[in-house]
Design a protein around this motif. Structure first.
Motif, short mmCIF file in Angstrom:
data_model
loop_
_atom_site.label_atom_id
_atom_site.label_comp_id
_atom_site.label_asym_id
_atom_site.label_seq_id
_atom_site.Cartn_x
_atom_site.Cartn_y
_atom_site.Cartn_z
N LEU A 1 -5.67 -17.54 -2.09
CA LEU A 1 -5.48 -18.79 -1.36
C LEU A 1 -6.35 -19.85 -2.05
O LEU A 1 -7.30 -19.51 -2.76
N SER A 2 -6.02 -21.10 -1.84
CA SER A 2 -6.75 -22.17 -2.50
C SER A 2 -8.24 -22.10 -2.17
O SER A 2 -8.61 -21.87 -1.01
N ASP A 3 -9.09 -22.30 -3.17
CA ASP A 3 -10.53 -22.11 -3.00
C ASP A 3 -11.26 -23.17 -3.81
O ASP A 3 -11.14 -23.22 -5.03
N LEU B 1 -9.04 -26.89 -8.05
CA LEU B 1 -8.60 -26.76 -6.66
C LEU B 1 -9.54 -27.61 -5.81
O LEU B 1 -10.75 -27.40 -5.83
N THR C 1 -10.49 -25.75 0.17
CA THR C 1 -10.40 -24.35 0.55
C THR C 1 -9.40 -24.28 1.70
O THR C 1 -9.64 -24.83 2.78
N SER C 2 -8.29 -23.64 1.46
CA SER C 2 -7.26 -23.63 2.51
C SER C 2 -6.62 -22.25 2.58
O SER C 2 -6.96 -21.35 1.83
N GLY D 1 -2.33 -23.62 1.32
CA GLY D 1 -3.02 -22.80 0.32
C GLY D 1 -2.25 -21.57 -0.14
O GLY D 1 -2.54 -21.01 -1.20
N VAL E 1 -0.79 -21.22 -3.82
CA VAL E 1 -1.77 -21.51 -4.87
C VAL E 1 -1.36 -20.98 -6.25
O VAL E 1 -1.73 -21.55 -7.27
#
Lengths: 273, 314
Positions: free
Chosen positions: A97-99, A105, A108-109, A63, A66
């Motif tokens: 961060l990835s969400d 996306l 969630t990471s 993540g 991103v």
């Protein structure tokens, strides 16, 4: 739709990073060509949106990269200039961060070792539904310290998830140093093979080679999950960031921002005032 | 009660092909019927719980209705972060079954005992928590869980303690179920395995009302406070830590909507000391009927002393 030009994608990352005074620039830069090739050809059908039920899934398990994905989503028109230039402003939706609440996306990471398992579940769901969907899961080499990554690979092999393509962003660094210094992975491709993945290696910044090997992996017969080790350079694209792990953490100043933007413009990116 | 779960699972799986069971290599014999009737909907994910929960999230995102089975020491506690990030953040319809909750695995020790699972999950948004007391409640709980489009945790404790309800009770989110009517000074609220203990101990206080609480979260605060407000004091019983479980939840509800005296019966912030039978460990934790009666008597004496020293009335 735009062309996912790698220089412009990096400039978009720099714009976001400057606007939000963010870190993780180098984490995004190692992914640029990989994401450009995926978005250009291997993910959504042209003209479809991020929630297209027939899409191939891009799971950014790593993540921290991103901003590279945001830059591609900007090319697609899924994000606006305002989204880019007001990154991290109060009340905005794009996080560091990835969400998964952001359309486009999938996971969630940022807490590492989560995304690949969710990608495995998506691949299993597609198999069971009999769709032809693929899952491209991008895992950092630092992230591969997490035990859950190896649980996920065991599962993917056992359940013959040939529609799962696990891509390792092997930039050789993690937060506190090189992967060799911190937690030596040894030869990562051998490890993927040992876990039952049909595995290839590629220069992660050579778009033609990336496209070739991804196409090969997608069409390869057999029921093994696929693995791709993309050898990359952390901070690739800007001379003073490439291979310098300080750009995992360093924020852009006015000077470094201008210098980086100008260098990318000189290579074919856009000239920004 | 475990048979009621297995039957509910098979019924759901037969009527809905989206229902898939994932187990972390647990549940020997429990899933024989499921494997016979719906073999394609049974997935043994191996001894790898973190991945199992991530896979369940991916399956749910892909349109399936996963049921994740494990021992409550592992599901939810070992995989709390996967539950939070991968499942609850997107409020995905995944049912988690935590078997052997409390000190059921009395002889196996701390690794298999679980008296913190409810506390761990109560603070995670979007998660509901159900805790049935007998087979009928389990049937009602599974109906409720399968009807939900959100994450649900079903806490399955000691399963063979007898019948509480003659018929399948009407179970609604947030509401308690009356088991014994009474207008006496005490109301007893119990969940899961402590239901029979509550009924037995309450006999020493004639007129006691006894309620079963199979739905720990969400809990209708005004309903709980209204029930408690009909009596002078409340006894809450759970095979779980006195921190963060049902007793805490009832105290939270009443402290806002109707402060009262609450005796929280549960595990007193400690691990089991010794090995032995389930009954032995329940005595060690003072959760057997005689110990509960003693705790309630002490509590009532303490309450009387405090009230006489500092009367509430002006």
């Amino acid at each position: 739709m735009r062309t996912f030009d790698s220089h412009r994608l990096r400039q978009t990352v720099l714009r976001m990073s400057k606007a939000g005074s963010t870190v993780h620039v180098a984490c995004a830069f190692s992914l640029i060509e990989m994401l450009a090739v995926l978005y250009r050809k291997h993910l959504n059908a042209p003209g479809t949106g991020p929630d297209d039920p027939n899409r191939n899934y891009l799971v950014l398990s790593k993540g921290h990269g991103v901003m590279a994905q945001y830059a591609c989503m900007h090319e697609l028109g899924w994000l606006t200039d305002d989204d880019i230039d007001r990154y991290f402003a109060d009340g905005t939706k794009l996080k560091g961060l990835s969400d998964a609440h952001v359309p486009g996306l999938e996971v969630t990471s940022g807490s590492l070792g989560h995304g690949l398992s969710v990608g495995v579940g998506l691949a299993l769901a597609a198999k069971r539904k009999g769709t032809n969907q693929k899952v491209f899961a991008i895992v950092g080499d630092g992230e591969a310290n997490e035990g859950a990554i190896w649980e996920a690979l065991l599962f993917a092999s056992h359940f013959h998830l040939s529609n799962l393509i696990t891509i390792i962003d092997a930039n050789g660094f993690q937060a506190m140093g090189t992967t060799h210094e911190v937690m030596d992975l040894g030869h990562i491709a051998d490890k993927l093979k040992a876990f039952g993945l049909e595995t290839r290696e590629v220069d992660g910044h050579n778009e033609a080679a990336l496209d070739r090997v991804l196409t090969e992996l997608i069409h390869l017969p057999g029921d093994k999950p696929r693995g791709l080790v993309a050898h990359t350079v952390k901070g690739k694209g800007v001379s003073f960031m490439a291979g310098d792990n300080r750009w995992h953490y360093t924020r852009l100043s006015d000077e470094t921002y201008k210098a980086a933007m100008a260098e990318l413009a000189g290579c074919g990116g856009e000239v920004h005032a | 009660m475990r048979n009621a779960f297995a039957a509910a699972l098979v019924k759901a799986a037969r009527s809905d092909p989206r229902v898939v069971l994932l187990t972390g290599d647990h549940g020997y014999a429990l899933f024989d019927e499921m494997r016979r009737v719906c073999p394609g909907q049974y997935i043994n994910a191996g001894v790898a719980e973190q991945n199992m929960v991530g896979v369940a999230a991916g399956l749910a995102k892909g349109g399936f209705r996963p049921v994740v089975y494990g021992l409550s020491a592992f599901v939810p506690v070992r995989v709390l972060e996967q539950i939070k990030l991968d499942v609850c953040y997107e409020s995905l319809p995944v049912i988690f079954m935590g078997d052997g909750a409390g000190v059921v695995y009395s002889s196996l020790g701390t690794s298999h005992q679980s008296t913190e699972d409810v506390a761990a999950l109560r603070g995670v948004p979007c998660m509901s928590i159900l805790s049935p007391a007998d087979a009928s409640e389990m049937t009602a709980v599974m109906d409720l869980a399968f009807s939900s489009a959100r994450p649900v945790y079903v806490r399955m404790g000691k399963a063979d303690l007898g019948v509480v309800h003659e018929n399948i009770p009407d179970l609604q989110w947030g509401r308690m179920i009356p088991v014994q009517k009474g207008a006496g000074p005490l109301v007893w609220l119990a969940t899961g395995s402590m239901m029979q203990t509550a009924l037995a101990a309450a006999r020493d206080w004639p007129g006691s009302a006894v309620w079963s609480v199979p739905c720990i979260k969400p809990l209708d605060a005004e309903h709980v406070a209204a029930v408690c407000g009909r009596h002078e004091a409340v006894v809450v019983l759970e095979e779980h830590s006195v921190y963060g479980g049902l007793g805490s939840a009832v105290a939270e509800c009443t402290s806002t909507h109707g402060p009262t005296w609450i005796c929280r019966v549960g595990v007193q912030d400690r691990f089991s000391r010794y090995c032995g039978s389930y009954d032995y460990l329940m005595r060690e934790h003072k959760l057997d009927v005689e110990s509960v009666k003693a705790q309630v008597r002490d509590f009532l004496i303490m309450r009387q002393v405090r009230q006489s020293v500092r009367p509430l009335a002006a």
